[in-house]
Design an enzyme around this catalytic site. Structure first.
Site, PDB file in Angstrom:
ATOM      1  N   HIS A 311      48.111  53.270 178.381  1.00 39.94           N
ATOM      2  CA  HIS A 311      47.053  53.889 178.013  1.00 39.94           C
ATOM      3  C   HIS A 311      46.263  54.694 179.331  1.00 39.94           C
ATOM      4  O   HIS A 311      46.492  53.976 180.965  1.00 39.94           O
ATOM      5  CB  HIS A 311      45.277  52.813 177.877  1.00 39.94           C
ATOM      6  CG  HIS A 311      44.183  53.359 177.111  1.00 39.94           C
ATOM      7  ND1 HIS A 311      43.129  53.905 178.421  1.00 39.94           N
ATOM      8  CD2 HIS A 311      43.955  53.536 175.932  1.00 39.94           C
ATOM      9  CE1 HIS A 311      41.857  54.449 177.413  1.00 39.94           C
ATOM     10  NE2 HIS A 311      42.998  54.046 176.237  1.00 39.94           N
ATOM     11  N   ASP A 369      46.009  51.242 169.315  1.00 36.96           N
ATOM     12  CA  ASP A 369      46.676  51.749 167.323  1.00 36.96           C
ATOM     13  C   ASP A 369      48.194  50.464 167.826  1.00 36.96           C
ATOM     14  O   ASP A 369      48.944  50.873 166.343  1.00 36.96           O
ATOM     15  CB  ASP A 369      47.317  53.235 168.763  1.00 36.96           C
ATOM     16  CG  ASP A 369      46.339  53.859 168.508  1.00 36.96           C
ATOM     17  OD1 ASP A 369      46.312  54.310 170.037  1.00 36.96           O
ATOM     18  OD2 ASP A 369      46.335  54.321 167.677  1.00 36.96           O
TER      19      ASP A 369
HETATM   20  C1  SDX Z   1      44.647  56.690 171.745  1.00 36.11           C
HETATM   21  O1  SDX Z   1      41.464  58.390 175.920  1.00 36.11           O
HETATM   22  C2  SDX Z   1      41.500  56.684 175.088  1.00 36.11           C
HETATM   23  O2  SDX Z   1      40.587  56.204 175.388  1.00 36.11           O
HETATM   24  C3  SDX Z   1      41.500  57.378 173.508  1.00 36.11           C
HETATM   25  C4  SDX Z   1      41.949  55.896 173.334  1.00 36.11           C
HETATM   26  C5  SDX Z   1      40.156  56.672 172.057  1.00 36.11           C
HETATM   27  O3  SDX Z   1      40.080  54.883 171.648  1.00 36.11           O
HETATM   28  O4  SDX Z   1      39.822  57.180 172.088  1.00 36.11           O
HETATM   29  O5  SDX Z   1      41.804  54.353 173.211  1.00 36.11           O
HETATM   30  C6  SDX Z   1      42.765  56.142 171.896  1.00 36.11           C
HETATM   31  O6  SDX Z   1      44.579  57.706 171.725  1.00 36.11           O
HETATM   32  C7  SDX Z   1      45.220  55.006 172.755  1.00 36.11           C
HETATM   33  C8  SDX Z   1      46.211  55.769 173.181  1.00 36.11           C
HETATM   34  C9  SDX Z   1      47.679  56.061 172.040  1.00 36.11           C
HETATM   35  N1  SDX Z   1      48.627  57.025 172.281  1.00 36.11           N
HETATM   36  C10 SDX Z   1      49.178  55.948 172.839  1.00 36.11           C
HETATM   37  O7  SDX Z   1      49.542  55.209 171.904  1.00 36.11           O
HETATM   38  C11 SDX Z   1      50.946  56.624 172.432  1.00 36.11           C
HETATM   39  C12 SDX Z   1      51.777  55.997 173.567  1.00 36.11           C
HETATM   40  N2  SDX Z   1      51.659  56.070 174.778  1.00 36.11           N
HETATM   41  C13 SDX Z   1      51.686  57.688 176.364  1.00 36.11           C
HETATM   42  O8  SDX Z   1      51.494  58.284 175.660  1.00 36.11           O
HETATM   43  C14 SDX Z   1      50.549  57.157 177.433  1.00 36.11           C
HETATM   44  O9  SDX Z   1      50.086  55.669 177.406  1.00 36.11           O
HETATM   45  C15 SDX Z   1      49.494  57.567 177.228  1.00 36.11           C
HETATM   46  C16 SDX Z   1      49.738  59.466 176.125  1.00 36.11           C
HETATM   47  C17 SDX Z   1      48.514  56.638 176.418  1.00 36.11           C
HETATM   48  C18 SDX Z   1      48.671  57.237 178.026  1.00 36.11           C
HETATM   49  O10 SDX Z   1      49.364  58.699 179.631  1.00 36.11           O
HETATM   50  P1  SDX Z   1      48.907  58.935 180.642  1.00 36.11           P
HETATM   51  O11 SDX Z   1      47.586  58.416 181.587  1.00 36.11           O
HETATM   52  O12 SDX Z   1      48.788  60.574 180.841  1.00 36.11           O
HETATM   53  O13 SDX Z   1      49.827  57.987 181.516  1.00 36.11           O
HETATM   54  P2  SDX Z   1      51.263  59.187 181.947  1.00 36.11           P
HETATM   55  O14 SDX Z   1      51.665  59.381 180.753  1.00 36.11           O
HETATM   56  O15 SDX Z   1      51.250  59.105 183.046  1.00 36.11           O
HETATM   57  O16 SDX Z   1      51.838  57.825 182.523  1.00 36.11           O
HETATM   58  C19 SDX Z   1      52.123  56.808 182.893  1.00 36.11           C
HETATM   59  C20 SDX Z   1      53.396  56.003 183.257  1.00 36.11           C
HETATM   60  C21 SDX Z   1      54.595  57.519 183.572  1.00 36.11           C
HETATM   61  O17 SDX Z   1      55.837  57.089 183.860  1.00 36.11           O
HETATM   62  P3  SDX Z   1      56.345  57.963 185.192  1.00 36.11           P
HETATM   63  O18 SDX Z   1      55.914  59.194 184.775  1.00 36.11           O
HETATM   64  O19 SDX Z   1      54.495  57.381 186.369  1.00 36.11           O
HETATM   65  O20 SDX Z   1      57.529  57.123 185.937  1.00 36.11           O
HETATM   66  O21 SDX Z   1      53.813  55.458 182.268  1.00 36.11           O
HETATM   67  C22 SDX Z   1      55.416  55.503 181.337  1.00 36.11           C
HETATM   68  C23 SDX Z   1      55.205  57.310 181.886  1.00 36.11           C
HETATM   69  O22 SDX Z   1      56.458  57.276 181.143  1.00 36.11           O
HETATM   70  N3  SDX Z   1      54.025  55.006 180.443  1.00 36.11           N
HETATM   71  C24 SDX Z   1      55.466  55.111 178.955  1.00 36.11           C
HETATM   72  C25 SDX Z   1      54.259  54.482 178.345  1.00 36.11           C
HETATM   73  N4  SDX Z   1      53.270  55.595 178.500  1.00 36.11           N
HETATM   74  C26 SDX Z   1      53.801  55.398 180.015  1.00 36.11           C
HETATM   75  N5  SDX Z   1      56.023  54.761 179.585  1.00 36.11           N
HETATM   76  C27 SDX Z   1      56.945  54.819 177.894  1.00 36.11           C
HETATM   77  N6  SDX Z   1      56.033  53.776 176.784  1.00 36.11           N
HETATM   78  C28 SDX Z   1      54.917  54.344 176.849  1.00 36.11           C
HETATM   79  N7  SDX Z   1      54.062  54.461 175.647  1.00 36.11           N
END
Ligand code: SDX
Length: 434
Positions: A311, A369
């Site tokens: 998140h 989720d």
């Molecule tokens: C919702 O914003 C809100 O409040 C949203 C929400 C709401 O109520 O409105 O809470 C609802 O959208 C919840 C999130 C649902 N999405 C997912 O579950 C999809 C999987 N999650 C990821 O796509 C990700 O965690 C996000 C999109 C939720 C957050 O992305 P960020 O903040 O841009 O974080 P990032 O992508 O920069 O990740 C940081 C690191 C990265 O690694 P590095 O580049 O630093 O090496 O963490 C890793 C990412 O690769 N990472 C993951 C991961 N989520 C982040 N690695 C593996 N699996 C994951 N799920």
């Protein structure tokens, strides 16, 4: 706006050898903000923050998240207490008005919402244009947008009475339209709302009743759905809420702004994650294959991510996920599917991930989720309807934030700038010389 917003301190910015003073403003709780509204004028520089990881684009009194502690407050009330002690409509009143209603206020609010649950009969004609196998979120974007072709007595956004009327209509009609999208996909007739039913029960009946037999809403299931709506109602300036605010900042029709929010919510990185998380659990298929997918999630060359994990704000357990997991167990027990294989995979996946140094170091926890899909499927909704239910619940958050934006004297049309990395000025050569 609240009196807690003060500019008591000043920040010092040294840019290109020049020191510039910027006011630092404090809210009630949470991080201070450096007010950079005068930065470009003072320094000729923009700030650069793709994804807005460190940027506040508004002041708000509605929702507060402490990502490190894993706390979520709606108008100051913890989500755990609201999900246990309130109904979704009480929470709608709270998000819109700032206080929980007393019984008289609640009864009047419930009557108002109930009396707006029907949609204009001509709305049905839009459905005949959709393919039966259209994704229900595609139908939601189109049909909610079409609401702006009706109800012209609630689109003058500068009239407070019309803003409230549009807000009530939006909250009331979303379940009806969502249920119509579901029925259309099934080839079943639409079911009209019933005024004697509460919000969640009415939605269950519009989704699952058939005209050829009576339908009894299971009170335990409708209470669970009501709680799921509470968990999804609002969440600060998430992507879809920011979309609604940005669309609304131009003075656009409120129904069209909500349609823009639905479009943004649909993405798998946002509200579409509940559908993607269930599909991921189905793909993993067995506990034995979990290590393979954990490795994929950690592999930088693999675009796969654990859906329902991570998140932007929560760097601790999403408090909604805890309530959702508890609700998931209650529903599965009620449905007599204690040994639901997907739940076993989800819990083992969570256990392994929370011990893995990659997830620990990056502070990746289950979000709202992760368990919602298993719960919604047990209630009887197909995967394609999961994000539609998220949109039904989030409508009150979108509309409360839209209303707050319009009423905030500091708000103006949103128009971000950019770091231009394209070609410098150059002359067009005639075609024969290129
Ligand atoms: C919702 O914003 C809100 O409040 C949203 C929400 C709401 O109520 O409105 O809470 C609802 O959208 C919840 C999130 C649902 N999405 C997912 O579950 C999809 C999987 N999650 C990821 O796509 C990700 O965690 C996000 C999109 C939720 C957050 O992305 P960020 O903040 O841009 O974080 P990032 O992508 O920069 O990740 C940081 C690191 C990265 O690694 P590095 O580049 O630093 O090496 O963490 C890793 C990412 O690769 N990472 C993951 C991961 N989520 C982040 N690695 C593996 N699996 C994951 N799920």
């Amino acid at each position: 706006m609240s009196t807690q917003d003060t500019s008591a301190k000043a920040g010092q910015l040294a840019i290109n050898g020049e020191n510039t003073q910027m006011p630092v403003r404090s809210g009630t709780i949470g991080p201070d903000v450096v007010d950079i509204t005068s930065l470009y004028k003072a320094t000729g520089c923009f700030t650069y923050d793709p994804g807005f990881t460190s940027t506040a684009n508004c002041r708000s009194k509605i929702t507060y998240i402490d990502g490190d502690k894993g706390t979520l407050l709606y108008r100051g009330y913890p989500i755990e207490q609201l999900s246990e002690k309130s109904s979704f409509l009480e929470v709608c009143y709270l998000l819109l008005n700032g206080e929980l209603p007393n019984s008289g206020q609640f009864d009047q609010f419930e009557r108002t919402i109930t009396n707006h649950t029907m949609v204009h009969e001509q709305m049905m004609r839009f459905f005949t244009g959709y393919r039966r196998d259209a994704h229900p979120m595609a139908i939601m974007v189109g049909t909610v947008g079409a609401l702006s072709a009706f109800y012209h007595d609630s689109t003058d956004i500068n009239d407070p009475a019309q803003r409230i009327l549009a807000s009530h209509r939006m909250i009331a009609k979303m379940p009806t339209i969502a249920a119509m999208a579901f029925k259309y996909s099934l080839g079943q007739p639409f079911i009209y709302p019933r005024n004697e039913l509460d919000y969640a029960s009415n939605f269950m009946r519009m989704c699952f009743a058939l005209p050829c037999e009576d339908y009894r809403v299971d009170p335990i299931v409708s209470r669970a759905l009501d709680r799921i709506f509470i968990l999804h109602a609002d969440h600060e300036q998430n992507a879809s809420t920011s979309t609604v605010r940005l669309a609304g900042s131009s003075g656009a029709n409120p129904f069209a702004c909500v349609a823009a929010g639905i479009a943004c919510l649909w993405g798998p990185a946002h509200g579409g994650a509940n559908e993607a998380a269930l599909n991921m659990l189905e793909e993993i298929g067995s506990v034995e294959r979990i290590p393979e997918y954990i490795a994929k999630a950690k592999d930088k060359d693999d675009p796969f991510r654990l859906m329902g994990f991570g998140h932007r704000v929560y760097k601790n357990y999403d408090p909604r996920a805890r309530v959702m997991q508890k609700t998931c167990h209650e529903i599965l027990d009620l449905m007599g599917v204690k040994d639901e294989p997907l739940l076993k995979i989800a819990m083992e996946l969570e256990r392994i991930a929370l011990q893995d140094e990659y997830f620990v170091e990056k502070r990746l926890y289950p979000n709202v989720d992760f368990y919602s899909g298993i719960t919604l499927r047990a209630i009887g909704f197909p995967v394609a309807m999961f994000t539609v239910l998220f949109a039904v619940a989030r409508t009150v958050g979108w509309i409360a934030q839209w209303k707050e934006m319009i009423e905030d004297p500091e708000q103006r049309i949103g128009r971000p700038r950019q770091l231009y990395i394209g070609d410098d000025k150059r002359d067009v050569l005639p075609l024969e010389q290129r």
